[in-house]
Design a protein around this motif. Structure first.
Motif: not given
Length: 187
Positions: A13-23
């Motif tokens: 849940e720490i990633v909620n609200g962070l930008a994301v991309y697939l690697v």
């Protein structure tokens, strides 16, 4: 020179609200800590348009949280994807990034045979003076089994029997909840 500290993360849940991309990364060699990587990154913008980029990197052995790295962009994404599709040693993850507690963190949420593994990385020159963040688990900076090139060749699913893998997240969570035995005060 790449300098980073790395931690297991017990709560995704720490990633909620962070930008994301697939690697998607293929590792073509791993000898004495040296690795050669081909990576395709897919980013989707607010208009739901995905752009892809590709790069290669040569990496030296990780020593005390540092390693030499030479990374170069490439232009042929389609060719890179064809090569990665044919290679057996691949890591797939969503990479989140953003400020947490005033620091620029990268958090990798792994998929496939490493499903359930979540690792946070903090890169920079002045990273050794900080303690382990309250939201982070065990520090793995000096633990090579969590290097991407090792995870590609020896993924978590293959390290545990299938029955054990079903409970792998719980196993890691138990390890994370009391990191004091494994934390190195020299970090």
């Amino acid at each position: 020179m790449e300098r980073e500290r790395r931690f297991l993360i017990p709560d995704v849940e720490i990633v909620n609200g962070l930008a994301v991309y697939l690697v998607t990364q293929a590792y073509f060699t791993y000898i004495d800590g040296y690795a050669y990587r081909l990576r395709v990154t897919a980013r989707t913008n607010e208009e739901n348009v995905t752009t892809e980029s590709v790069d290669v990197a040569m990496k030296g052995p990780r020593r005390n949280g540092e390693r030499l790295e030479d990374e170069k962009p490439l232009s042929d994404v389609a060719l890179a994807k064809e090569i990665i599709d044919r290679w057996p040693y691949v890591v797939i993850k969503h990479r989140y990034w953003g400020a947490i507690d005033g620091e620029a963190w990268v958090i990798d949420v792994f998929h496939g045979d490493n499903e359930g593994l979540v690792i946070a990385e903090l890169e920079g020159t002045d990273i050794w003076g900080m303690g382990r963040p309250a939201w982070a688990g065990r520090e793995i900076t000096r633990d090579p089994q969590y290097n991407n090139e090792i995870l590609a060749r020896f993924p978590m699913r293959k390290r545990y029997r299938d029955a054990e893998f079903a409970n792998w997240s719980a196993t890691v969570a138990a390890e994370i909840e009391d990191p004091t035995e494994r934390d190195d005060p020299d970090y």
